[in-house]
Design a protein around this motif. Structure first.
Motif, short mmCIF file in Angstrom:
data_model
loop_
_atom_site.label_atom_id
_atom_site.label_comp_id
_atom_site.label_asym_id
_atom_site.label_seq_id
_atom_site.Cartn_x
_atom_site.Cartn_y
_atom_site.Cartn_z
N HIS A 47 0.79 -1.23 0.00
CA HIS A 47 0.00 0.00 0.00
C HIS A 47 0.83 1.29 0.00
O HIS A 47 0.35 2.34 -0.40
CB HIS A 47 -0.91 0.06 1.23
CG HIS A 47 -2.02 -0.93 1.21
ND1 HIS A 47 -3.18 -0.71 0.51
CD2 HIS A 47 -2.16 -2.14 1.78
CE1 HIS A 47 -3.99 -1.76 0.66
NE2 HIS A 47 -3.38 -2.63 1.43
N GLY A 48 2.05 1.22 0.51
CA GLY A 48 2.77 2.45 0.84
C GLY A 48 3.00 3.39 -0.33
O GLY A 48 2.83 4.61 -0.20
N LEU A 49 3.37 2.84 -1.48
CA LEU A 49 3.66 3.73 -2.61
C LEU A 49 2.41 4.45 -3.07
O LEU A 49 2.43 5.63 -3.41
CB LEU A 49 4.29 2.94 -3.77
CG LEU A 49 4.79 3.81 -4.91
CD1 LEU A 49 5.85 4.81 -4.44
CD2 LEU A 49 5.35 2.96 -6.04
N SER A 50 1.30 3.73 -3.06
CA SER A 50 0.02 4.32 -3.46
C SER A 50 -0.39 5.43 -2.49
O SER A 50 -0.82 6.52 -2.92
CB SER A 50 -1.02 3.20 -3.50
OG SER A 50 -2.28 3.70 -3.84
N ALA A 51 -0.23 5.19 -1.20
CA ALA A 51 -0.55 6.23 -0.21
C ALA A 51 0.39 7.42 -0.38
O ALA A 51 -0.04 8.58 -0.30
CB ALA A 51 -0.44 5.65 1.20
N GLY A 52 1.66 7.13 -0.64
CA GLY A 52 2.64 8.21 -0.85
C GLY A 52 2.31 9.02 -2.09
O GLY A 52 2.46 10.26 -2.12
N LEU A 53 1.83 8.34 -3.11
CA LEU A 53 1.39 9.02 -4.33
C LEU A 53 0.26 10.00 -4.00
O LEU A 53 0.24 11.13 -4.48
CB LEU A 53 0.93 7.95 -5.32
CG LEU A 53 0.31 8.31 -6.66
CD1 LEU A 53 0.42 7.12 -7.58
CD2 LEU A 53 -1.15 8.72 -6.55
N GLY A 54 -0.68 9.56 -3.15
CA GLY A 54 -1.77 10.44 -2.75
C GLY A 54 -1.26 11.68 -2.03
O GLY A 54 -1.72 12.80 -2.27
N MET A 55 -0.27 11.49 -1.16
CA MET A 55 0.31 12.63 -0.43
C MET A 55 1.05 13.58 -1.39
O MET A 55 0.91 14.81 -1.29
CB MET A 55 1.31 12.13 0.61
CG MET A 55 0.68 11.37 1.75
SD MET A 55 2.01 10.79 2.85
CE MET A 55 1.04 9.99 4.12
N ALA A 56 1.82 12.99 -2.29
CA ALA A 56 2.59 13.81 -3.24
C ALA A 56 1.64 14.60 -4.14
O ALA A 56 1.87 15.77 -4.47
CB ALA A 56 3.51 12.92 -4.07
N LEU A 57 0.53 13.96 -4.51
CA LEU A 57 -0.50 14.63 -5.29
C LEU A 57 -1.11 15.78 -4.49
O LEU A 57 -1.34 16.88 -5.03
CB LEU A 57 -1.57 13.60 -5.68
CG LEU A 57 -2.80 14.10 -6.42
CD1 LEU A 57 -2.42 14.66 -7.78
CD2 LEU A 57 -3.82 12.96 -6.59
N GLY A 58 -1.34 15.54 -3.21
CA GLY A 58 -1.88 16.58 -2.34
C GLY A 58 -0.98 17.80 -2.29
O GLY A 58 -1.45 18.95 -2.32
N ALA A 59 0.33 17.56 -2.24
CA ALA A 59 1.28 18.68 -2.23
C ALA A 59 1.13 19.51 -3.49
O ALA A 59 1.10 20.75 -3.45
CB ALA A 59 2.71 18.16 -2.10
N LYS A 60 1.00 18.84 -4.63
CA LYS A 60 0.85 19.55 -5.91
C LYS A 60 -0.47 20.33 -5.93
O LYS A 60 -0.51 21.49 -6.36
CB LYS A 60 0.88 18.57 -7.08
CG LYS A 60 2.18 17.80 -7.23
CD LYS A 60 3.32 18.69 -7.67
CE LYS A 60 4.61 17.90 -7.87
NZ LYS A 60 5.78 18.79 -8.00
N LEU A 61 -1.55 19.68 -5.48
CA LEU A 61 -2.86 20.35 -5.51
C LEU A 61 -2.89 21.58 -4.60
O LEU A 61 -3.54 22.57 -4.90
CB LEU A 61 -3.96 19.37 -5.08
CG LEU A 61 -4.25 18.20 -6.03
CD1 LEU A 61 -5.20 17.20 -5.39
CD2 LEU A 61 -4.84 18.71 -7.34
N ASN A 62 -2.17 21.47 -3.47
CA ASN A 62 -2.17 22.58 -2.50
C ASN A 62 -1.07 23.59 -2.76
O ASN A 62 -0.99 24.60 -2.05
CB ASN A 62 -1.98 22.03 -1.08
CG ASN A 62 -3.20 21.27 -0.57
OD1 ASN A 62 -4.26 21.34 -1.18
ND2 ASN A 62 -3.03 20.55 0.51
#
Lengths: 281, 314
Positions: free
Chosen positions: A124-139
């Motif tokens: 799961h970790g890479l997928s969750a990390g992808l979500g966080m990295a995406l959040g950084a871009k969106l914010n």
């Protein structure tokens, strides 16, 4: 240079201390995963004591760099690093796996200060990390996300769903490190489901790939520095030794999920003491 | 909203309306944008919608990671893929850390029709209802879909919203009250039996109540749109005042609304009860109404069940 040498020496001493704590935690809990905890100590030490932007006084600081230990069974290493970095008192380490404890058998983001994502179910970790990295871009935030993957968990399909999406989404703030110790619960990766050619796999998914010795502190620091300067997500294939630092555990599949007995514990601590004396001398 | 409308389409409308009202939420899809009517939202808010492709496990775990940085997150796909392909993602990565992810699950039940069993989510409620921290909602019509989406976005934690593929008739007008965890008395009078329904079965329960009236049986109708946390108070009131209950759901009778209502009654106030739903079988392709007749989910089946349960009253 003298300053850099001192820094590397300090990091090696911290890694030694974390290894001692990992062995003691698992000995006291009489359960845990020493092999895969010890293989990632140098990587986690570098991230927590040299690479990542953190403030232990503010574990929920929105602009902190994130770390996910996707191979959640290696959490004794993470817990020891967090304790020494000041996220919680070191005494908590001796409560691992017991009731009630802030230190669960696998990481729980709601119980442990500094744990950014719950993990332990592999893949799961890479997928969750992808979500966080995406959040950084969106914010519009500039933090980086570091995900430590076990090699065995690359057999999970979800890892590759995430790998495919991360390059499509151009997540240059996402760094994954593969703790490539070559062993999983049932045997060597080659005997179970091999990963080679691993560098080619990541590259073909659009990632920038580096290959390093996961126990060479200077190389880890240098590659983590370079990883910030790419336009793609980065995979660092770190060649490591399962059980690193305790002679009888090294390269031994039997130490994936077993606790040392008293004699074994004393021997491990004696070996780590000797390593420490060598580092100080 | 006087015409029948699929609740998945109402979801697309509601999403677009809420997008203008609030800037916080982000929407994640899995190649079902056209199927779940998010195209207008995507055109208007291209930076608030990310398509993960046909990869539901990644959709849900990434939604969990994203929700730690930006919330709420709306993640949409079909019920079978959300609750089953990404089952562990919902449990371990979303519900265990209690993250603010709204799972929107279209294609609930046999009502899906022609697509057949692979696309008919008929066990999903039973699965997601068993996860701690999860709120489970199923609106009966387009109007309550709007209200339900708004309500779950305001609720800080994981939620599962189950929608229909095909049009459902309107049950409510624009002044409908809607509160998470509170059932709606669609028909309040009648002391012989309570028909407790959810989703597409609310309209059928209303129709059944009319037929029952003609047969001399006075039935109330309770819409349990929030299956978890369930409205114990309303169910116990129904048991006390009518002494007999029929549940009706487009789902397996194992694990869904019928189970949830039985759990409340058995522990606190047992009364004669019958569950209408799929009787532990898979469906098949066909027109929804024909399937409902064939599998025991028609208005007439509810009527017969009510007659039977009333006869059992002491």
């Amino acid at each position: 240079m003298a300053c850099h040498r001192q820094r590397v020496k300090d990091l090696k001493l911290m890694a030694n201390q974390i290894r001692r704590d990992v062995v003691e935690m698992i000995y006291r809990a009489n359960a845990g995963h020493p092999g895969g905890s010890l293989s990632c100590v140098d990587l986690v030490t570098a991230l927590y004591f040299a690479v990542m932007r953190l403030d232990p006084k503010r574990p929920a600081w929105p602009d902190r760099d994130r770390f996910i230990m996707s191979k959640g069974h290696g959490c004794p290493t993470w817990y020891a690093a967090l304790a020494h970095r000041g996220f919680f008192p070191r005494e908590e380490l001796w409560t691992l796996r017991q009731y009630p404890s802030i230190l669960q058998g696998h990481p729980d983001m709601k119980k442990t200060p500094g744990v950014d994502m719950t993990s332990g179910s592999l893949g799961h970790g890479l997928s969750a990390g992808l979500g966080m990295a995406l959040g950084a871009k969106l914010n519009g935030q500039d933090f980086n996300v570091y995900v430590l993957l076990g090699d065995g968990e690359l057999q999970e399909g979800l890892v590759w769903e995430a790998a495919m999406a991360a390059s499509q989404l151009r997540l240059d703030n996402l760094v994954t490190i593969v703790d490539y110790n070559g062993l999983q619960l049932d045997g060597t990766l080659g005997e179970v489901i091999g990963l080679e050619p691993l560098v080619d796999k990541w590259r073909s998914f659009g990632w920038t790939v580096f290959e390093i010795d996961g126990h060479d502190m200077e190389e880890i620091l240098s590659i983590c520095h370079r990883a910030r300067k790419t336009s793609t997500p980065v995979a660092i294939i770190a060649h490591t030794i399962k059980g690193k630092g305790v002679s009888y555990m090294e390269h031994q599949v039997g130490w994936h999920g077993a606790a040392p007995n008293e004699d074994q514990f004393k021997q491990a601590m004696a070996e780590l003491d000797e390593e420490r004396r060598g580092l100080i001398a | 909203m006087t015409k029948p409308m699929a609740t998945r389409e109402a979801f697309g409308e509601a999403l677009l309306a809420l997008g203008a009202e609030r800037e916080d939420f982000v929407v994640l899809g899995a190649d079902l944008g056209k199927a779940m009517f998010t195209s207008a939202f995507q055109r208007k808010y291209p930076h608030r919608h990310i398509n993960f492709g046909i990869a539901e496990q990644n959709l849900m775990t990434a939604a969990a990671g994203l929700a730690t940085v930006r919330e709420p997150v709306v993640a949409y796909t079909y019920a079978v893929f959300a609750a089953m392909r990404a089952c562990e993602q919902l449990r371990t990565m979303i519900c265990y850390p209690n993250l603010n992810v709204k799972v929107i699950a279209s294609h609930g039940g046999l009502h899906v029709g022609g697509d057949g069993v692979t696309h008919q989510g008929t066990e999903d409620i039973g699965i997601v209802r068993s996860f701690p921290n999860m709120t489970v909602v199923q609106p009966a019509d387009a109007q309550t879909t709007h209200l339900a989406l708004r309500a779950i976005l305001d609720h800080p934690g994981p939620a599962y919203l189950r929608l229909t593929r095909n049009p459902v008739p309107p049950v409510y007008d624009a002044n409908c009250p809607f509160e998470l965890g509170k059932g709606i008395w669609v028909k309040e009078d009648g002391d012989d039996v309570t028909l407790v329904a959810t989703g597409v079965m609310v309209a059928k329960a209303l129709a059944a109540a009319e037929k029952l009236a003609a047969l001399g049986i006075k039935a109330r109708v309770l819409d349990i749109h929030t299956i978890k946390p369930i409205d114990k108070e309303a169910i116990l009131l129904a048991a006390k005042e009518t002494g007999a209950i029929v549940t009706a759901e487009d789902h397996n009778i194992i694990g869904g609304l019928g189970s949830a209502v039985a759990e409340v009654l058995v522990e606190e106030s047992p009364v004669p009860m019958v569950r209408i739903g799929l009787r532990d079988v898979f469906g098949e392709s066909g027109d929804p109404e024909q399937l409902f007749a064939a599998y025991g989910l028609s208005t007439d089946h509810i009527v017969q069940a009510a007659q039977g349960v009333v006869a059992k009253k002491a």
